[in-house]
Design a protein around this motif. Structure first.
Motif, PDB file in Angstrom:
ATOM      1  N   UNK A 146       0.817  -1.201   0.000  1.00  0.00           N
ATOM      2  CA  UNK A 146       0.000   0.000   0.000  1.00  0.00           C
ATOM      3  C   UNK A 146       0.852   1.252   0.000  1.00  0.00           C
ATOM      4  N   UNK A 147       0.194   2.375   0.191  1.00  0.00           N
ATOM      5  CA  UNK A 147       0.857   3.682   0.186  1.00  0.00           C
ATOM      6  C   UNK A 147       1.139   4.104   1.629  1.00  0.00           C
ATOM      7  N   UNK A 148       2.410   4.068   2.019  1.00  0.00           N
ATOM      8  CA  UNK A 148       2.793   4.376   3.391  1.00  0.00           C
ATOM      9  C   UNK A 148       3.621   5.656   3.464  1.00  0.00           C
ATOM     10  N   UNK A 149       3.579   6.303   4.620  1.00  0.00           N
ATOM     11  CA  UNK A 149       4.408   7.483   4.884  1.00  0.00           C
ATOM     12  C   UNK A 149       5.145   7.277   6.199  1.00  0.00           C
ATOM     13  N   UNK A 150       6.278   7.991   6.348  1.00  0.00           N
ATOM     14  CA  UNK A 150       7.051   7.951   7.579  1.00  0.00           C
ATOM     15  C   UNK A 150       6.686   9.161   8.427  1.00  0.00           C
ATOM     16  N   UNK A 151       6.451   8.928   9.697  1.00  0.00           N
ATOM     17  CA  UNK A 151       6.009   9.990  10.607  1.00  0.00           C
ATOM     18  C   UNK A 151       6.836   9.951  11.886  1.00  0.00           C
ATOM     19  N   UNK A 152       7.249  11.135  12.330  1.00  0.00           N
ATOM     20  CA  UNK A 152       7.917  11.262  13.627  1.00  0.00           C
ATOM     21  C   UNK A 152       6.909  11.800  14.632  1.00  0.00           C
ATOM     22  N   UNK A 153       6.741  11.063  15.736  1.00  0.00           N
ATOM     23  CA  UNK A 153       5.820  11.471  16.800  1.00  0.00           C
ATOM     24  C   UNK A 153       6.639  11.914  18.006  1.00  0.00           C
ATOM     25  N   UNK A 154       6.717  13.213  18.282  1.00  0.00           N
ATOM     26  CA  UNK A 154       7.510  13.699  19.421  1.00  0.00           C
ATOM     27  C   UNK A 154       6.808  13.452  20.742  1.00  0.00           C
ATOM     28  N   UNK A 155       7.602  13.344  21.802  1.00  0.00           N
ATOM     29  CA  UNK A 155       7.038  13.189  23.135  1.00  0.00           C
ATOM     30  C   UNK A 155       6.801  14.564  23.760  1.00  0.00           C
ATOM     31  N   UNK A 156       6.013  14.586  24.813  1.00  0.00           N
ATOM     32  CA  UNK A 156       5.677  15.826  25.514  1.00  0.00           C
ATOM     33  C   UNK A 156       6.253  15.772  26.932  1.00  0.00           C
ATOM     34  N   UNK A 157       6.879  16.845  27.439  1.00  0.00           N
ATOM     35  CA  UNK A 157       7.069  18.151  26.799  1.00  0.00           C
ATOM     36  C   UNK A 157       8.405  18.281  26.074  1.00  0.00           C
ATOM     37  N   UNK A 158       9.143  17.170  25.919  1.00  0.00           N
ATOM     38  CA  UNK A 158      10.455  17.211  25.264  1.00  0.00           C
ATOM     39  C   UNK A 158      10.342  16.645  23.856  1.00  0.00           C
ATOM     40  N   UNK A 159      10.223  17.500  22.833  1.00  0.00           N
ATOM     41  CA  UNK A 159      10.011  17.009  21.467  1.00  0.00           C
ATOM     42  C   UNK A 159      11.268  16.454  20.802  1.00  0.00           C
ATOM     43  N   UNK A 160      12.426  16.534  21.491  1.00  0.00           N
ATOM     44  CA  UNK A 160      13.649  16.003  20.880  1.00  0.00           C
ATOM     45  C   UNK A 160      13.708  14.478  20.946  1.00  0.00           C
ATOM     46  N   UNK A 161      12.846  13.871  21.746  1.00  0.00           N
ATOM     47  CA  UNK A 161      12.726  12.417  21.753  1.00  0.00           C
ATOM     48  C   UNK A 161      11.339  12.059  21.261  1.00  0.00           C
ATOM     49  N   UNK A 162      11.208  10.860  20.716  1.00  0.00           N
ATOM     50  CA  UNK A 162       9.911  10.488  20.175  1.00  0.00           C
ATOM     51  C   UNK A 162       9.959   9.120  19.531  1.00  0.00           C
ATOM     52  N   UNK A 163       9.022   8.884  18.622  1.00  0.00           N
ATOM     53  CA  UNK A 163       8.876   7.577  17.997  1.00  0.00           C
ATOM     54  C   UNK A 163       8.759   7.730  16.480  1.00  0.00           C
ATOM     55  N   UNK A 164       9.355   6.780  15.775  1.00  0.00           N
ATOM     56  CA  UNK A 164       9.310   6.764  14.320  1.00  0.00           C
ATOM     57  C   UNK A 164       8.294   5.714  13.897  1.00  0.00           C
ATOM     58  N   UNK A 165       7.268   6.147  13.152  1.00  0.00           N
ATOM     59  CA  UNK A 165       6.200   5.249  12.733  1.00  0.00           C
ATOM     60  C   UNK A 165       6.062   5.246  11.223  1.00  0.00           C
ATOM     61  N   UNK A 166       5.603   4.122  10.687  1.00  0.00           N
ATOM     62  CA  UNK A 166       5.268   4.019   9.272  1.00  0.00           C
ATOM     63  C   UNK A 166       3.792   3.648   9.185  1.00  0.00           C
ATOM     64  N   UNK A 167       2.995   4.546   8.621  1.00  0.00           N
ATOM     65  CA  UNK A 167       1.542   4.379   8.594  1.00  0.00           C
ATOM     66  C   UNK A 167       1.016   4.499   7.171  1.00  0.00           C
TER      67      UNK A 167
END
Length: 208
Positions: A146-167
């Motif tokens: 299918x058609x997927x995109x890469x997304x970075x989901x930042x954490x709160x309140x520190x946006x320098x850490x987060x999660x990398x998702x493919x949806x």
């Protein structure tokens, strides 16, 4: 008494946090003074440190580097330097990875972190804000149907850490919101809401 105390906190806490962040940034950038000969450093010349002087030096170094690399000779020197680094086993992989990320993030032609999106996370009944970083590549693409995109989901309140998702692209909603506004929304834990936009009617949506 409690009312006055809370009012004082609302005034002083943002100022204290802003001062702390600025002090951290300036203190880090002031480390560039260490590249100067010891006899040229402020402590040796004046007998005391001058906060912010290293920050000015760092800005000048970055500006001059950009100025020099934009001409033919400077560009040639940079290419030769990169070829030299690519021949060093450990340094080549580290430098190559960091350069690729920085080129993607800071290049004016790149698309990373230029669009805020709404996506279901951490489960289908919860939503959060993320940033488009591109599309899956390499062998990953061969295993995603299918058609997927890469997304970075930042954490709160520190946006320098987060999660990398493919949806799947169909599950990601592009927002009519600037990246700066989205970051403020995330860092403030939803307190500083972006400007409310008028809801589009179904007819208007079909026309657009």
């Amino acid at each position: 008494m409690r009312k006055y105390f809370i009012t004082g906190l609302l005034v002083l806490v943002p100022l204290a946090i802003t001062a702390w962040v600025l002090n951290l940034v300036i203190g880090t950038m002031d480390q560039s003074l260490l590249i100067l000969p010891k006899q040229w450093q402020p402590r040796e010349l004046f007998g005391f440190d001058i906060p912010g002087l290293g920050t000015i030096l760092t800005v000048l170094i970055v500006f001059v580097t950009g100025l020099l690399t934009n001409n033919l000779v400077g560009n040639y020197v940079v290419r030769m330097w990169e070829k030299l680094l690519q021949r060093i086993p450990v340094v080549s992989s580290l430098y190559g990875s960091v350069k690729q990320v920085s080129d993607t993030l800071f290049s004016s032609s790149g698309n990373a972190f230029r669009k805020a999106v709404l996506l279901p996370y951490p489960h289908a009944d919860a939503w959060t804000i993320g940033f488009l970083t591109g599309v899956p590549g390499g062998d990953v693409r061969n295993h995603l149907v299918g058609d997927f995109v890469s997304v970075y989901v930042p954490t709160t309140p520190n946006p320098t850490s987060g999660f990398f998702l493919m949806l799947e692209r169909s599950k990601v909603i592009e927002l009519d919101m600037s990246v700066d506004a989205a970051l403020k929304y995330i860092v403030s834990m939803g307190v500083v809401a972006p400007e409310h936009l008028p809801v589009k009617s179904p007819a208007a949506s079909e026309i657009n």
